[in-house]
Design a protein around this motif. Structure first.
Motif, PDB file in Angstrom:
ATOM      1  N   ALA A 128      28.334  50.061 -57.118  1.00 52.90           N
ATOM      2  CA  ALA A 128      28.166  49.313 -58.361  1.00 52.90           C
ATOM      3  C   ALA A 128      28.942  48.007 -58.206  1.00 52.90           C
ATOM      4  O   ALA A 128      29.617  47.793 -57.200  1.00 52.90           O
ATOM      5  N   ARG A 129      28.848  47.170 -59.216  1.00 51.61           N
ATOM      6  CA  ARG A 129      29.504  45.857 -59.153  1.00 51.61           C
ATOM      7  C   ARG A 129      30.950  45.946 -58.658  1.00 51.61           C
ATOM      8  O   ARG A 129      31.371  45.168 -57.811  1.00 51.61           O
ATOM      9  N   ASN A 130      31.712  46.878 -59.178  1.00 46.60           N
ATOM     10  CA  ASN A 130      33.133  46.992 -58.836  1.00 46.60           C
ATOM     11  C   ASN A 130      33.510  48.384 -58.349  1.00 46.60           C
ATOM     12  O   ASN A 130      34.611  48.854 -58.619  1.00 46.60           O
ATOM     13  N   ALA A 131      32.617  49.043 -57.635  1.00 45.52           N
ATOM     14  CA  ALA A 131      32.905  50.401 -57.172  1.00 45.52           C
ATOM     15  C   ALA A 131      32.418  50.604 -55.741  1.00 45.52           C
ATOM     16  O   ALA A 131      31.333  50.141 -55.370  1.00 45.52           O
ATOM     17  N   HIS A 132      33.238  51.289 -54.971  1.00 40.31           N
ATOM     18  CA  HIS A 132      32.921  51.644 -53.587  1.00 40.31           C
ATOM     19  C   HIS A 132      33.226  53.130 -53.391  1.00 40.31           C
ATOM     20  O   HIS A 132      34.038  53.709 -54.115  1.00 40.31           O
ATOM     21  N   ILE A 133      32.586  53.714 -52.372  1.00 40.53           N
ATOM     22  CA  ILE A 133      32.857  55.103 -51.995  1.00 40.53           C
ATOM     23  C   ILE A 133      33.012  55.191 -50.484  1.00 40.53           C
ATOM     24  O   ILE A 133      32.542  54.336 -49.741  1.00 40.53           O
ATOM     25  N   GLU A 134      33.672  56.250 -50.066  1.00 42.50           N
ATOM     26  CA  GLU A 134      33.645  56.669 -48.669  1.00 42.50           C
ATOM     27  C   GLU A 134      32.605  57.779 -48.585  1.00 42.50           C
ATOM     28  O   GLU A 134      32.543  58.650 -49.459  1.00 42.50           O
ATOM     29  N   LEU A 135      31.800  57.758 -47.556  1.00 42.91           N
ATOM     30  CA  LEU A 135      30.714  58.718 -47.429  1.00 42.91           C
ATOM     31  C   LEU A 135      31.196  60.104 -47.014  1.00 42.91           C
ATOM     32  O   LEU A 135      30.583  61.110 -47.378  1.00 42.91           O
ATOM     33  N   ASN A 136      32.261  60.181 -46.215  1.00 43.90           N
ATOM     34  CA  ASN A 136      32.829  61.470 -45.787  1.00 43.90           C
ATOM     35  C   ASN A 136      31.798  62.382 -45.126  1.00 43.90           C
ATOM     36  O   ASN A 136      31.795  63.589 -45.341  1.00 43.90           O
ATOM     37  N   SER A 137      30.909  61.808 -44.359  1.00 45.81           N
ATOM     38  CA  SER A 137      29.869  62.590 -43.692  1.00 45.81           C
ATOM     39  C   SER A 137      29.361  61.816 -42.484  1.00 45.81           C
ATOM     40  O   SER A 137      29.776  60.683 -42.230  1.00 45.81           O
ATOM     41  N   ASP A 138      28.450  62.434 -41.767  1.00 45.75           N
ATOM     42  CA  ASP A 138      27.849  61.775 -40.607  1.00 45.75           C
ATOM     43  C   ASP A 138      27.075  60.514 -40.996  1.00 45.75           C
ATOM     44  O   ASP A 138      26.770  59.689 -40.130  1.00 45.75           O
ATOM     45  N   LEU A 139      26.788  60.333 -42.266  1.00 44.27           N
ATOM     46  CA  LEU A 139      26.104  59.107 -42.713  1.00 44.27           C
ATOM     47  C   LEU A 139      26.927  57.855 -42.429  1.00 44.27           C
ATOM     48  O   LEU A 139      26.380  56.765 -42.328  1.00 44.27           O
ATOM     49  N   VAL A 140      28.253  58.013 -42.271  1.00 44.55           N
ATOM     50  CA  VAL A 140      29.099  56.857 -41.981  1.00 44.55           C
ATOM     51  C   VAL A 140      28.735  56.232 -40.633  1.00 44.55           C
ATOM     52  O   VAL A 140      29.036  55.071 -40.383  1.00 44.55           O
ATOM     53  N   TYR A 141      28.032  56.960 -39.787  1.00 43.41           N
ATOM     54  CA  TYR A 141      27.630  56.436 -38.477  1.00 43.41           C
ATOM     55  C   TYR A 141      26.302  55.678 -38.511  1.00 43.41           C
ATOM     56  O   TYR A 141      25.834  55.215 -37.473  1.00 43.41           O
TER      57      TYR A 141
END
Length: 176
Positions: free
Chosen positions: A70-83
Motif C-alpha cells: 500500500a502507499r505506506n506499507a511493506h511486507i517481508e514475504l518469508n517464503s520462497d517467493l522472495v527469490y
C-alpha cells in the motif's frame, strides 16, 4: 632439537537452507554469488492463472527484500517467493491487493521458466535502485528505481497494483 608448529583450521559450515515453502510450485536455485539466486516454476499454467496465494508475511520497513502493499506499507514475504527476481518481461504479477501471485495475462507459464515480476508494479520507490540486466532486449527499462520515476506510458504496458495506479494518477494530475 627442532620444533614443529602445526596450524589447524576449520571451515565454518553454513546452516542448511530452510525447507521449501512451495515444494510443488517453486524450485529455488541458491547461488553463492550475491543477488544471483532465483526461483523457477515447477508447473505449467495458462496465462492469467493463479500461481499461489501470498501467506506467512510480516509487516516490514522498506528494504531491498520487502514488497510494497500500500502507499505506506511493506511486507517481508518469508517464503520462497522472495527469490522471484525482477524482469522487464515478467512471467508473474504480484497482486498485493489480493495477496496472490498470478501468471501474466499475455503468455503461459511453462515448467522451468524463471519466476519474475516487474518490481515497479508494487514499488513506488526502490530501497536499492539497480541497473537491470534482465535480458528483455529493447523492452529492458535500464535503471529500476520504482514507478515514481517511470513514464506513465511505460507503466501502462504492465499490470500495476492499485496503490501504484493511484500514485501515478496523482503524479499525472488525474490520468494514467
Amino acid at each position: 632439537m627442532s620444533t614443529i608448529t602445526t596450524t589447524t583450521t576449520t571451515a565454518t559450515e553454513q546452516p542448511p537452507p530452510p525447507p521449501p515453502t512451495h515444494p510443488t510450485l517453486i524450485h529455488v536455485h541458491r547461488s553463492p554469488i550475491p543477488f544471483a539466486s532465483g526461483a523457477y516454476s515447477l508447473v505449467s499454467l495458462p496465462a492469467g492463472s493463479l500461481f499461489c496465494k501470498i501467506t506467512g508475511t510480516t509487516p516490514a520497513r522498506k528494504a531491498y527484500t520487502s514488497v510494497q502493499t500500500a502507499r505506506n506499507a511493506h511486507i517481508e514475504l518469508n517464503s520462497d517467493l522472495v527469490y522471484c527476481n525482477h524482469s522487464c518481461a515478467p512471467t508473474v504479477d504480484f497482486d498485493m491487493h489480493r495477496m496472490e501471485v498470478r501468471v501474466v495475462a499475455d503468455r503461459d507459464l511453462q515448467a522451468g521458466d524463471p519466476l519474475t515480476f516487474f518490481y515497479p508494479q508494487s514499488e513506488w520507490e526502490m530501497d536499492q535502485p539497480f541497473q537491470c540486466t534482465c535480458g528483455a532486449g529493447a523492452r529492458c527499462r535500464g535503471v529500476i528505481d520504482g514507478a515514481k520515476k517511470m513514464d506513465a506510458a511505460v507503466l501502462r504496458e504492465y499490470w500495476l497494483n492499485p496503490h501504484i495506479e493511484e500514485m501515478v494518477r496523482e503524479r499525472e494530475g488525474g490520468s494514467v
